[in-house]
Write an enzyme that holds these catalytic residues in place. Structure first.
Site: not given
Length: 418
Positions: A22, A97, A143, A171, A296, A323, A327, A372
């Site tokens: 990040s 996406r 996002s 976030s 995440d 994502k 997920r 992940r």
């Protein structure tokens, strides 16, 4: 390829985590806008950062960011204020996406961007130019990478940028991380109020910049200790920061609820330090948590909490649907292979009330091209010896030496080639 995992009975190891992806990706963009000649120190060595390094170094006409969503969003903004014409594209998954919110925001600020295939999705053709800037309203529940992408180019706009976030803001720690990194490079940026960020037209300065290690990557080691029955196990993680701006540093508080103690040692590298993890097992009757600021971490905590036998309700998961894979759907299906029935009937919520189903005799976890998924499910081999992970190489996206680190910690990994 498939890995068959066997966990050790105890762990006592020191693991050097990758540098923060990040921070690396933000610092690379800002350093480029500052005209920096040298890369920031301790850059992340992973797919997402590698594609950005290559793009910034070569600036080809067609930039392929592969599966790196962060690179797609940040580089789109960078190209909009750069020079020349470029096409930015990625994998087939990346082409599905959505990127409409960012493109429309940039267009509102004067950017010249067009969709080359399906409307609302990459690939994009971008012709760089000086943007006027000004005031822009954008939904706070999109996002945070869209918001960060816009903020980072604010200082080079003619009139700067005032970004007003409407509705709920998700976030927020990632937005704060962006602001903090911008300030390190000399930007004049601040929250004017709880929903408005002002970026003044003051150029960046090229400065030396050191990147701390990745708190997100630490989450898998917290998970391993939570699942181990041996209370003498210990994991040491150098290069992390107490008071880190990384939103995922909240993992230390989350896993405190599952009996993992975090201790900070003496400082090194100015701010970073050695973190030591120990297990202090405790019985938690139920665990409720809102992941709105740390989406995440959700996969890791879902697997760990269920395998610890703790019912849970985890909210704030809206962005998990878009994502690297869906997920929420992936977690629900793969956890059923281990005998856990998860409920996703509420939007943005995943819960488990203790309901079990029959587990597969020899479970094989699919990873859905999602790093992940591989890393969050690998520690489950502590409870399910011989657990298999399909396509384990996906960890290269953020933590390329994950499997080597497991071997260093005493894990046995048998490789089966398809």
């Amino acid at each position: 390829m498939q890995y068959i995992l066997t966990a050790p009975r105890t762990m006592n190891c020191e693991i050097t985590l990758p540098a923060s992806k990040s921070i690396s990706n933000r610092a690379l963009i800002i350093n480029a806008l500052a005209g920096g000649k040298e890369h920031p120190e301790n850059l992340s060595q992973c797919d997402d950062t590698d594609v950005m390094v290559a793009a910034l170094r070569d600036m080809p006409y067609e930039i392929n960011v592969k599966a790196a969503g962060t690179a797609m969003r940040f580089t789109t903004a960078l190209l909009s204020v750069g020079s020349g014409e470029h096409v930015i594209t990625g994998t087939e998954r990346m082409k599905h996406r959505p990127i409409t919110v960012l493109v429309e925001a940039l267009r509102a600020l004067g950017a010249d961007i067009e969709y080359m295939e399906e409307q609302g999705f990459p690939p994009l053709r971008i012709r760089g130019r000086q943007l006027e800037g000004g005031r822009l309203d954008i939904a706070g529940n999109v996002s945070s990478q869209y918001i960060s992408a816009l903020l980072m180019i604010g200082p080079v706009m003619k009139n700067g940028l005032t970004l007003h976030l409407t509705g709920d803001i998700i976030s927020r720690p990632y937005i704060d991380l962006t602001i903090c990194t911008m300030q390190e490079f000399g930007a004049d940026v601040e929250w004017e109020d709880s929903a408005t960020i002002a970026v003044r037209p003051q150029p960046y300065k090229a400065v030396p910049f050191y990147i701390e290690n990745d708190w997100s990557a630490s989450s898998y080691w917290y998970e391993m200790l939570a699942l181990m029955s041996d209370e003498d196990s210990e994991v040491r993680l150098p290069g992390l920061m107490d008071g880190s701006r990384q939103g995922d540093s909240a993992i230390r508080y989350i896993f405190m609820m599952l009996g993992i103690k975090t201790r900070f040692g003496d400082k090194a590298q100015g701010k970073t330090t050695m973190v030591t993890l120990n297990s202090q097992r405790r019985a938690l009757p139920r665990f409720d948590f809102n992941f709105i600021n740390q989406p995440d971490l959700a996969q890791t905590v879902v697997v760990a909490t269920a395998l610890c036998g703790v019912p849970f309700r985890f909210s704030g998961l809206q962005t998990l649907r878009i994502k690297e894979t869906d997920r929420i759907a992936a977690l629900k299906y793969e956890m059923s292979k281990l005998g856990y029935v998860l409920d996703d009937s509420e939007e943005g919520v995943l819960s488990w009330d203790g309901t079990r189903c029959e587990a597969m005799a020899e479970p094989v976890i699919d990873t859905y091209e999602d790093h992940r998924m591989a890393m969050a499910f690998a520690p489950a081999a502590i409870v399910y010896p011989g657990l298999a992970i399909n396509n384990p190489e996906v960890v290269s996206k953020s933590y390329p030496h994950y499997w080597d680190d497991l071997k260093k910690a005493g894990w046995t990994i048998d490789e089966i080639k398809n």
